[in-house]
Design a protein around this motif. Structure first.
Motif, PDB file in Angstrom:
ATOM      1  N   HIS A   5       0.821  -1.217   0.000  1.00  0.00           N
ATOM      2  CA  HIS A   5       0.000   0.000   0.000  1.00  0.00           C
ATOM      3  C   HIS A   5       0.856   1.269   0.000  1.00  0.00           C
ATOM      4  O   HIS A   5       0.344   2.365  -0.281  1.00  0.00           O
ATOM      5  N   GLU A   6       2.163   1.135   0.295  1.00  0.00           N
ATOM      6  CA  GLU A   6       3.055   2.294   0.269  1.00  0.00           C
ATOM      7  C   GLU A   6       3.336   2.756  -1.164  1.00  0.00           C
ATOM      8  O   GLU A   6       3.771   3.886  -1.386  1.00  0.00           O
ATOM      9  N   LEU A   7       3.067   1.895  -2.136  1.00  0.00           N
ATOM     10  CA  LEU A   7       3.319   2.252  -3.539  1.00  0.00           C
ATOM     11  C   LEU A   7       2.116   3.011  -4.090  1.00  0.00           C
ATOM     12  O   LEU A   7       1.021   2.451  -4.218  1.00  0.00           O
ATOM     13  N   VAL A   8       2.323   4.297  -4.412  1.00  0.00           N
ATOM     14  CA  VAL A   8       1.219   5.130  -4.882  1.00  0.00           C
ATOM     15  C   VAL A   8       1.534   5.844  -6.189  1.00  0.00           C
ATOM     16  O   VAL A   8       0.618   6.333  -6.865  1.00  0.00           O
ATOM     17  N   GLU A   9       2.806   5.912  -6.556  1.00  0.00           N
ATOM     18  CA  GLU A   9       3.171   6.637  -7.778  1.00  0.00           C
ATOM     19  C   GLU A   9       2.806   5.824  -9.008  1.00  0.00           C
ATOM     20  O   GLU A   9       3.072   4.612  -9.075  1.00  0.00           O
ATOM     21  N   PRO A  10       2.185   6.468 -10.001  1.00  0.00           N
ATOM     22  CA  PRO A  10       1.748   5.751 -11.205  1.00  0.00           C
ATOM     23  C   PRO A  10       2.870   4.978 -11.894  1.00  0.00           C
ATOM     24  O   PRO A  10       2.654   3.859 -12.372  1.00  0.00           O
ATOM     25  N   GLN A  11       4.075   5.549 -11.939  1.00  0.00           N
ATOM     26  CA  GLN A  11       5.168   4.909 -12.670  1.00  0.00           C
ATOM     27  C   GLN A  11       5.523   3.557 -12.058  1.00  0.00           C
ATOM     28  O   GLN A  11       5.663   2.551 -12.760  1.00  0.00           O
ATOM     29  N   VAL A  12       5.653   3.522 -10.736  1.00  0.00           N
ATOM     30  CA  VAL A  12       6.046   2.267 -10.097  1.00  0.00           C
ATOM     31  C   VAL A  12       4.898   1.253 -10.144  1.00  0.00           C
ATOM     32  O   VAL A  12       5.121   0.046 -10.271  1.00  0.00           O
ATOM     33  N   LEU A  13       3.646   1.742 -10.057  1.00  0.00           N
ATOM     34  CA  LEU A  13       2.509   0.833 -10.132  1.00  0.00           C
ATOM     35  C   LEU A  13       2.374   0.228 -11.525  1.00  0.00           C
ATOM     36  O   LEU A  13       2.038  -0.956 -11.673  1.00  0.00           O
TER      37      LEU A  13
END
Length: 864
Positions: A132-140
């Motif tokens: 849930h810590e991943l929020v940036e579009p690029q990394v997702l």
């Protein structure tokens, strides 16, 4: 080159007191084609520890672990950590590490990593914790890409507080996704007990259950409770008050759960917290959001903070500690607003025709006019459905002044007090209702008033028409059902059994049609009385058993009606010569009884219990309990059936023990209460027959057997015929004895009354043995009667060794002379042994001695 801290890629250690969860761990094991596992639950559900335990216990597959943090929103940092974690796996050759990252000076992209992982010699598990810590579009996007092209050598495990935006529906459809949610992650009561014990707390199972219920099995909530309990001087007070408003719990909820939610979602949850559960329609009403169902569904899928319930998944429950925290927060923001929300909820539930929820919310709103309005509409229905708790709370809210000026509320309050056994309060309500009642209040008010008056038997003031006299019943099903119940009860009291059965069956049909469960229990209990009065003991047992089933389903075991049904089932068990069941059921009912029970009900239950104890062998204690029960009953009112049944049980016990003074006392008591009924005549006949005054006994029995003198109890006639049988046998009138015995069997079989034969004299028993097989359709009943009499004769001494030897030869065809020759003694010695055996077994013939010895385990059961 990106440096990755070792702690970031190390499998976390398990803390002391960790509770293993073998079933969940098994759910994580590979199951093709599910190559992606999502463990999604709010903070504190033990996601990390579960996965760590699973990783450490896995011996066949290596696990690469990455603890994700906010810095990993840089794709380079995330994939560098993944590469470093994979490099720690023994199954990844160190020489092959460069193949995982094409260029160690920069992190690989998902395509390069997926291609490199194809070369692994065996599959590995890749755990990404706190996704849930991943929020940036690029990394997702990069993670979603990796999921698309991930090779079969990798099984990806994601742990998150929220659903990651990774096209989960597509993975589900493809069968690639296995999910563990909060509902599965919640602790069971046993696991909660283990966690609390691991914290050094010695709690009882009920205390553990309280905490489990309050926390909903939320592990973090249980740990916070354990910390609070360890510091509390009063554990019971802590358990009573523990909620989401507890400071430590509130801090955790705010810091770890609510802070992740948008402000509008937090407000949405606060508003709906007043109801548990909250239907979608009510959520829309309270929040003013037509799309409330969509919000709730998204919260369930994305956060697991709410859970859909019900067959149609059209209602939602908020996690319990979170709900109590939100509700406390709502009250702090404005008491008036909370009251208004409860008022809105009350009106919504009323529109859905759900009286319990409507009244509960109206009561919490403090809106007295609203409560009164709902009571007018729902009070009688709640009485009949058995929902007395909400009704009493609502009555308390409106207070006595409202019942003083409103006859409907006064009568509804009277019914509520009557069901609680509070006769004085009920009569006060009725007097208020009479004073405020208009001359012509309509059919509904007339029915309600007549019912309440009749049930309470108010002696003062002019009594209106009874329900039995009302020609027009209310069109409202609850009032019609209540009127029919009362009319049937009245007819039963006047011995109109046909009319009573008709009215009660009609009331039962209405109660089943409209879910008036409490009324159904009442009707069944009274139908049991009707059946018992007519002698249909099987129907009595069936109706009473159904009443007890309803009581058990709803927790109404302590009510007067459940007690009455228990008395009837206990009594029928006693009549069937099953004293073990009679003793257990009567003892259980007495233990769960309340002060609201009538003295007559307690008397009957104690009498049945005493008689059962008597039949089980402790005769002195049984008679003492029967006498004590009558003494405590004193001069209270009881029905004819109740008084006659208890008196007959006590009289027979006293007579069998030879207590003549006790028999005279109970006979006098019965005559004072019921007059010259058939039971009194049978008691006198028993006394005369035992004293050898056979002709006088027969003279007493003749009016009972021929019909001029009626008996209160249908099985009293069986006792009368058995006395006649014994007298005829004594007089040598065997044809007359057989006719009397056949009459006793016919009457007993119809009502399933076996017990009279268990206490009949040895002559009756011997005749049954000698003529067994000649009773036609009654032979099976004869077998039951003989079995019931086993062990109920004299208190025999132990047989001597020589007597046992003779006893073993009695089933043979050998004569006494042949038995004497076989054991090398004189025939006179054998005759002496046989007489001693007869005396000790309480029998008078060789055949009966063999039968009794087999029943008591002194002989095998083979037929000679």
């Amino acid at each position: 080159m990106v440096l990755v801290p070792q702690a970031k890629i190390a499998v976390p250690r398990l803390p002391p007191g960790f509770v293993e969860r073998a079933a969940l761990r098994a759910d994580l094991d590979p199951a093709a084609p599910a190559d992606v596992v999502l463990v999604c639950a709010p903070a504190g559900y033990g996601k990390t520890l579960l996965l760590a335990d699973w990783a450490r216990s896995s011996t066949l597959t290596d696990t690469a672990w990455v603890t994700v943090d906010r810095d990993d929103n840089d794709p380079g940092r995330l994939w560098a950590a993944v590469v470093a974690a994979l490099a720690t796996c023994p199954s990844v050759p160190s020489a092959g590490e460069p193949h995982i990252g094409a260029d160690q000076r920069r992190a690989p992209d998902p395509d390069q990593l997926a291609e490199s992982l194809l070369a692994l010699p065996r599959p590995v598990h890749l755990v990404l914790d706190d996704v849930h810590e991943l929020v940036e579009p690029q990394v997702l996007r990069a993670l979603a890409r990796f999921l698309t092209i991930m090779p079969s050598t990798v099984r990806l495990v994601l742990a998150s507080r929220l659903d990651p935006p990774l096209s989960l529906p597509r993975l589900r459809l493809a069968g690639r996704l296995r999910e563990l949610r909060a509902a599965q992650m919640a602790f069971t009561p046993d696991q909660a007990g283990a966690l609390l014990a691991g914290a050094g707390l010695e709690l009882s199972r009920p205390q553990v259950d309280v905490l489990h219920r309050r926390t909903g099995g939320w592990p973090a909530g249980l740990r916070l409770a354990a910390l609070g309990l360890a510091e509390s001087a009063d554990r019971e007070a802590f358990l009573t008050q523990f909620s989401g408003d507890d400071r430590s719990v509130a801090d955790y909820l705010i810091g770890e759960i609510l802070s992740d939610l948008p402000a509008d979602v937090q407000e949405f949850l606060r508003v709906i917290s007043i109801s548990d559960p909250v239907p979608v329609g009510l959520a829309a009403e309270l929040t003013g959001r037509d799309a409330a169902g969509g919000v709730l569904d998204a919260l369930e899928r994305q956060t697991s903070l709410v859970t859909a319930t019900g067959p149609g998944r059209d209602a939602y429950q908020v996690q319990e500690l979170l709900r109590t925290h939100l509700l406390a927060e709502l009250r702090r923001l404005g008491v008036r607003r909370t009251a208004d929300l409860h008022g809105a909820a009350a009106r919504w539930w009323a529109a859905q025709d759900q009286p319990v929820d409507a009244l509960e919310h109206a009561t919490r709103s403090g809106d007295t006019p609203l409560v009164a309005e709902l009571l007018h509409r729902f009070a009688v229905r709640l009485v009949l459905a058995g929902d007395h708790g909400p009704l009493r709370r609502a009555m308390t809210t409106i207070g006595a002044p409202a019942t003083t000026s409103d006859p409907t509320l006064a009568l509804a309050s009277a019914l509520t007090h009557l069901e609680a056994g509070e006769l004085s309060a009920a009569q006060s309500d009725l007097r208020r209702g009479r004073r405020s009642s208009p001359a012509d209040g309509g059919a509904d008010l007339a029915v309600l008033r007549a019912v309440a008056d009749q049930l309470a038997a108010v002696p003062s003031g002019p009594v209106p028409a009874t329900v039995a006299e009302l020609e027009v019943l209310s069109a409202e099903p609850e009032l019609e059902a209540l009127a029919r119940l009362t009319r049937g009860s009245s007819q039963l009291g006047h011995h109109d059994l046909v009319g009573a059965g008709t009215e009660l069956r009609a009331a039962l049909a209405l109660s089943r049609r409209h879910a008036f469960d409490y009324l159904a229990m009442q009707c069944l209990a009274l139908l049991g009385v009707v059946a018992g009065t007519t002698g249909d003991m099987r129907a009595m047992r069936t109706a009473s058993g159904q009443a007890l089933d309803i009581a058990a389903d709803h927790g109404w075991e302590s009510t007067q009606w459940s007690g009455a049904a228990s008395a009837m089932t206990s009594y029928t068990a006693l009549l069937r010569a099953d004293p073990t069941v009679a003793e257990h059921r009567s003892a259980e009912a007495l233990l769960g009884g309340t002060v609201a029970w009538s003295p007559a009900l307690r008397y009957v239950l104690r009498a049945v219990h005493g008689a059962a104890v008597f039949d089980l062998g402790d005769r002195a204690a049984g008679l003492a309990e029967l006498q004590q029960a009558r003494s405590e009953f004193g001069d209270h009112d009881g029905s004819e059936e109740q008084c006659a049944a208890a008196a007959m049980l006590e009289f027979r016990a006293a007579q069998l023990l030879g207590h003549s003074v006790a028999t005279r006392t109970v006979l006098t008591w019965l005559a004072e209460h019921l007059g010259d009924v058939g039971e009194a005549a049978v008691m006198r006949a028993w006394t005369d027959a035992a004293a050898g005054r056979h002709e006088h006994a027969r003279a007493l029995l003749r009016p009972v057997l021929d019909g001029p003198v009626a008996t209160v109890l249908p099985h009293t006639v069986v006792d009368a015929w058995l006395i006649e049988t014994s007298i005829a046998l004594t007089a040598g009138e065997r044809p007359a004895a057989r006719r009397a015995l056949l009459s006793a069997l016919t009457a007993a079989e119809l009502i399933d009354a076996v017990r009279p034969f268990a206490h009949a004299g040895p002559g009756v028993r011997e005749m049954l043995v000698h003529q067994r097989g000649s009773f036609g359709a009654s032979d099976a009943f004869v077998d039951r009667a003989l079995a019931a009499g086993a062990g109920r004769g004299h208190e025999e001494a132990l047989l001597s060794e020589r007597e046992l030897t003779v006893l073993e030869l009695l089933p043979s065809l050998l004569s006494l002379d042949e038995i004497a020759a076989d054991i090398i003694v004189s025939v006179n010695t054998v005759k002496s042994h046989v007489r001693s055996i007869y005396s000790k077994l309480g029998v008078s013939s060789r055949r009966l001695a063999v039968l009794t010895a087999r029943e008591r385990g002194l002989l095998g059961s083979s037929v000679h």
